[in-house]
Design an enzyme around this catalytic site. Sequence first.
Site, PDB file in Angstrom:
ATOM      1  CE  LYS A   1      42.454-105.452  36.908  1.00  0.00           C
ATOM      2  NZ  LYS A   1      41.414-105.913  36.063  1.00  0.00           N
TER       3      LYS A   1
ATOM      4  CG  ASP B   1      39.326-107.716  34.682  1.00  0.00           C
ATOM      5  OD1 ASP B   1      40.436-107.377  34.116  1.00  0.00           O
ATOM      6  OD2 ASP B   1      39.140-107.675  36.033  1.00  0.00           O
TER       7      ASP B   1
ATOM      8  CE  LYS C   1      44.073-102.661  29.439  1.00  0.00           C
ATOM      9  NZ  LYS C   1      43.329-103.616  30.329  1.00  0.00           N
TER      10      LYS C   1
ATOM     11  CD  GLU D   1      40.547-109.105  30.428  1.00  0.00           C
ATOM     12  OE1 GLU D   1      41.488-109.648  29.428  1.00  0.00           O
ATOM     13  OE2 GLU D   1      40.974-108.598  31.482  1.00  0.00           O
TER      14      GLU D   1
ATOM     15  CD1 TRP E   1      49.851-106.535  32.293  1.00  0.00           C
ATOM     16  CD2 TRP E   1      49.390-105.818  34.559  1.00  0.00           C
ATOM     17  NE1 TRP E   1      49.954-105.337  32.551  1.00  0.00           N
ATOM     18  CE2 TRP E   1      49.883-104.788  33.688  1.00  0.00           C
ATOM     19  CE3 TRP E   1      49.374-105.772  35.970  1.00  0.00           C
ATOM     20  CZ2 TRP E   1      49.837-103.593  34.276  1.00  0.00           C
ATOM     21  CZ3 TRP E   1      49.220-104.407  36.327  1.00  0.00           C
ATOM     22  CH2 TRP E   1      49.636-103.319  35.595  1.00  0.00           C
TER      23      TRP E   1
ATOM     24  CG  ASP F   1      40.637-105.812  29.065  1.00  0.00           C
ATOM     25  OD1 ASP F   1      41.245-105.529  30.398  1.00  0.00           O
ATOM     26  OD2 ASP F   1      39.469-105.456  29.410  1.00  0.00           O
TER      27      ASP F   1
END
Length: 369
Positions: A265, A241, A164, A218, A320, A193
Amino acid sequence: MKIQQIDVWQKDLPIAGPAYKMALQTLTALDTTLVRITTDSGLQGWGEVCPLGPAYQPQHAAGARAAIGEIAPHLLGENPLLAEQVNQRMHQALCGSLYAKSAIDMACWDLAGKAYNARVCDLLGGAAREVIPSYYAIGLSSPEQAAEVAVKKQAEGFRRLQLKVGGRTLEEDIACVRKVAENLQPGTALAVDANRGLNVNDAIQLSAACQDIRFIFEQPCQTYEQCLHLRGKLHHPLWLDEVIEDINSLLRAVRDNAAEGFGMKQSRIGGISQMRTAREICAVAGLPMTCDDSWGGDLVAASCVHLGATVSASLFAGTWIAAPYIDEHYDQQHPVTLTQGALQLPQGAGLGVTPDSVRLGAPAMTFCL
Ligand code: 0XW
Ligand code: MG
């Protein structure tokens, strides 16, 4: 087969261990919703949706339950095995709220598996693998802490790490990327990300400053247009994403050549039925994807594992799950657990996970014929 009853539970999911820190959110607990559909044949199917807090995307836990409460009465009497028809009925009952609808959709797939005595992955075309590679997300932290987690998780068997960045100085992000990269074993893939936390300038500068390091970048910026502006200006493959909010936005991104891959997701785009379509679009476009969700317990995890099992090896980037941050399992006999950085496909019909409704207590809402 007809939907006889729909029960809805609210459940708190406190984060085990330190807060989960991303560019724009820091989370210490999540609020999830479980759905059980009971049919006139006695078969039951389960679903779950767990937004990543109320500010991450236009989704929130109470909103999910309110949306499900709006939809559920319109589904009583419907045949849950007709997933497309159930989705159409949901859209006729309520516009939008795809995330909420994903829990109903998941329960219908669970039911279908039980009705046909097949695993969800087998209903989706079959499992390309029985052990599904996962990946670990390293939250915002110092370069030393991030490197320490990277070493630990690779020792546990993870071969893909997501680091992150965002929400702090560019120098901190660059230092973190470099320190983690120094500690990558050969063969470990890195995703950086930002969860939309970088402006266009910082995204370009971060990529330039780390151009000697292999990673996928990302969701660097807040909007689709800002990410599109980055095309041709980065030294790294760009994955999207959060801005892929439904199938149409995925189609647009493919048409615009906007990305080299997608962090998908399932709840955001509407659930298993929609993820099946997303899988096919990515396959036709030759673009890799992950099979993830925002958060959730064993039901969400099982759904993502079943989906991940069916993505072709050349395009599958991992699944994930939030299990490392959750202290309990809904189904003590069939928990979805990580082993050596990978996930075992749940066996048994449907999702292969059946929450203990006694442990859940009384439902928050019940709808019945
Ligand atoms: C790592 N995830 C799949 C889990 C968190 O919800 C954030 C998300 C991501 O990649 O953005
Ligand atoms: Mg992401």
